[in-house]
Design a protein around this motif. Structure first.
Motif, PDB file in Angstrom:
ATOM      1  N   SER A  86      46.149 -21.691  75.352  1.00 36.07           N
ATOM      2  CA  SER A  86      47.501 -21.835  74.813  1.00 36.07           C
ATOM      3  C   SER A  86      47.974 -23.271  74.953  1.00 36.07           C
ATOM      4  O   SER A  86      47.294 -24.118  75.561  1.00 36.07           O
ATOM      5  N   GLY A  87      49.170 -23.518  74.431  1.00 38.68           N
ATOM      6  CA  GLY A  87      49.754 -24.841  74.576  1.00 38.68           C
ATOM      7  C   GLY A  87      49.981 -25.206  76.030  1.00 38.68           C
ATOM      8  O   GLY A  87      49.895 -26.384  76.412  1.00 38.68           O
TER       9      GLY A  87
ATOM     10  N   THR B 112      46.800 -26.662  77.358  1.00 40.07           N
ATOM     11  CA  THR B 112      46.588 -27.998  76.799  1.00 40.07           C
ATOM     12  C   THR B 112      47.434 -29.030  77.526  1.00 40.07           C
ATOM     13  O   THR B 112      46.963 -30.129  77.842  1.00 40.07           O
ATOM     14  N   ARG B 113      48.688 -28.679  77.805  1.00 40.15           N
ATOM     15  CA  ARG B 113      49.575 -29.627  78.486  1.00 40.15           C
ATOM     16  C   ARG B 113      49.140 -29.871  79.928  1.00 40.15           C
ATOM     17  O   ARG B 113      49.230 -30.992  80.434  1.00 40.15           O
TER      18      ARG B 113
END
Length: 496
Positions: A40-41, A44-45
């Motif tokens: 998910s985002g 990634t972060r």
């Protein structure tokens, strides 16, 4: 999401969400929930904000090599090859000491607090390097810079391991470690621009180059504010409600994997405030003695292989191929590309073909290719360009091999000792293979003998081949398995 995660951290639920018994034992499904998510985002972060550490290390190491010629030519410093080798060894020695000290703190007080302590030390030290006035001051500031980076390794690698779902863990870890070479490319470009006498006096240019890392570090400092503490660490260290709140927030922003079971497995844990150092020693050197041997061998072999060669890369180009110091950066760029493409393209095989197969393959191929290219170098059959191509091919395989060493020591030990395990094996491996390597190769290059340098390459090749055999035979098949399945937490209990 940043605001919601922060709220989860600062305002845990009033009532415990997890089932408890006697106030100290919990049954939790947090590990299964984290491993049952798709990418998910959020992931990634996390990778972006934490994985930047490797980019910073790549920048620092590349600058140390690419700026070697400028330091030798500097009218105020006039370093010798031995001075440069010793200063590079000081950087690695700092990384060793920083890893052990900060690694112990990471397991004791948590991952998140160490993010900022180690990054702040790095920022201050790398900026101070730009003010160096002699060998001693330069070596001191490099030592402190290394201490910050070494501390970062322990907190960052353990946190990423504990937040990334098991199905992605191998590839993610290898690519993050491979991002070292993005930093190397940035360092090479800085060297190309800032050592060009048309642009700036090289005696000022190398100082400005070191400020590049401080500027990047300031950006990262801001990115890390929203990253949560590791829920796995919290659930063991007496904060299950806070861990539950963080995981619930992550789940709101990530889809569940279609193969996730309806009823998730739980693990029973007896919460603790810390893990005594004697229990740490017993775990690493008695309970998991074989795993410790494998981690030590892999780390030591890749540390010598990488640090000895890369820290003296610029010296080979300038002393044996006559490349001017301000052109060294151009040769580092293709070298860096090969190193990053290796983990990127081969990394998924560590999650499919498996850890043992790929460790044996990448270490073994690296050893054979280094011996072959070393022989060609010794007989003068290579030009600067063909030597760079040879290194590019070698490190296409050596880069995932080196990253696999970090992956191995960060996923095959219990959570309570994970950060310190990373620190210890990084420290011992780097101490054996890394600190001595640059100084040794600096001395070999000073002899002006290609045969002497070839002997050093052969030694590195033998170490890598030995590691290939041991890794293939004894490494743990940890691919796509929960961290708690690979190594049961020390806090796990069957008590009712």
């Amino acid at each position: 999401m940043a605001d919601s995660v922060s709220a989860a951290i600062n305002e845990p639920p009033q009532a415990p969400v997890l089932a408890t018994a006697d106030g100290r034992v919990i049954d939790t499904d947090i590990p299964a929930r984290l491993d049952g998510l798709l990418w998910s985002g959020f992931h990634t972060r996390v990778v972006g904000a934490l994985g930047i550490t490797w980019i910073l290390d790549g920048l620092e190491v590349t600058l140390a090599g690419a700026l070697a010629g400028a330091l030798k030519d500097s009218p105020s410093l006039r370093f010798s090859n031995l001075d440069i080798g010793l200063a590079n060894s000081a950087y690695l020695a700092g990384a060793v000491i920083g890893a052990i000290g900060f690694g112990w703190l990471t397991d004791r007080i948590g991952r998140k607090k160490l993010f900022f302590i180690t990054l702040a030390l790095y920022l201050a030290a790398t900026a101070a390097t730009a003010t160096s006035w002699d060998v001693a001051s330069y070596a001191l500031f490099r030592f402190l810079t290394g201490a910050g980076i070494g501390g970062e390794y322990t907190a960052i690698n353990s946190t990423i391991q504990e937040l990334v779902p098991a199905r992605y863990r191998g590839w993610t870890d290898l690519v993050i470690n491979g991002s070292f070479w993005i930093g190397a490319a940035i360092g090479a470009v800085c060297a190309i621009v800032l050592l060009d006498p048309v642009v700036i006096d090289p005696d000022y240019g190398w100082r400005l180059a070191y400020l590049t890392g401080a500027i990047i570090g300031l950006v990262v400092f801001a990115m890390r504010w929203w990253i949560p503490e590791s829920p796995r660490w919290l659930m063991i260290h007496g904060q299950p409600e806070r861990a539950e709140a963080i995981v619930a927030d992550i789940e709101r922003h990530a889809r569940r994997a279609p193969d996730r079971p309806r009823v998730l497995p739980t693990i029973r844990l007896r919460m603790r405030t810390h893990t005594p150092i004697l229990e740490v020693a017993r775990t690493l050197f008695s309970t998991y003695r074989q795993r410790s041997l494998v981690g030590l061998v892999l780390m030591a072999a890749q540390a010598f292989f990488y640090n000895a060669i890369f820290f003296t890369y610029a010296l080979i180009l300038t002393d044996f191929f006559g490349i001017s110091s301000n052109h060294v950066g151009w040769y580092i760029l293709p070298f860096a590309a090969g190193n990053f493409l290796g983990p990127l393209l081969l990394g998924r095989l560590f999650d499919t073909l498996g850890r043992r197969t790929m460790i044996g393959f990448t270490y073994g191929v690296s050893a054979i290719l280094l011996a072959m290219s070393g022989y060609l170098f010794s007989i003068g059959a290579l030009s600067a360009q063909s030597q760079t191509i040879a290194w590019m091919v070698i490190f296409f395989f050596a880069s995932p091999a080196a990253s696999a060493a970090y992956l191995t020591v960060s996923e095959t030990f219990p959570l309570e000792v994970r950060a310190l395990a990373i620190a210890i094996f990084y420290a011992i491996g780097t101490g054996i293979g890394g600190v001595a390597g640059p100084a040794l190769f600096g001395a070999l290059i000073d002899t002006g003998s290609r045969a002497s340098v070839f002997a050093g390459y052969l030694f590195g090749s033998v170490l890598m081949m030995g590691a290939a055999v041991i890794g293939w035979r004894y490494a743990i098949a940890a691919e796509r398995r929960s961290l708690e399945q690979v190594a049961r937490p020390l806090a796990a209990t069957e008590d009712t």
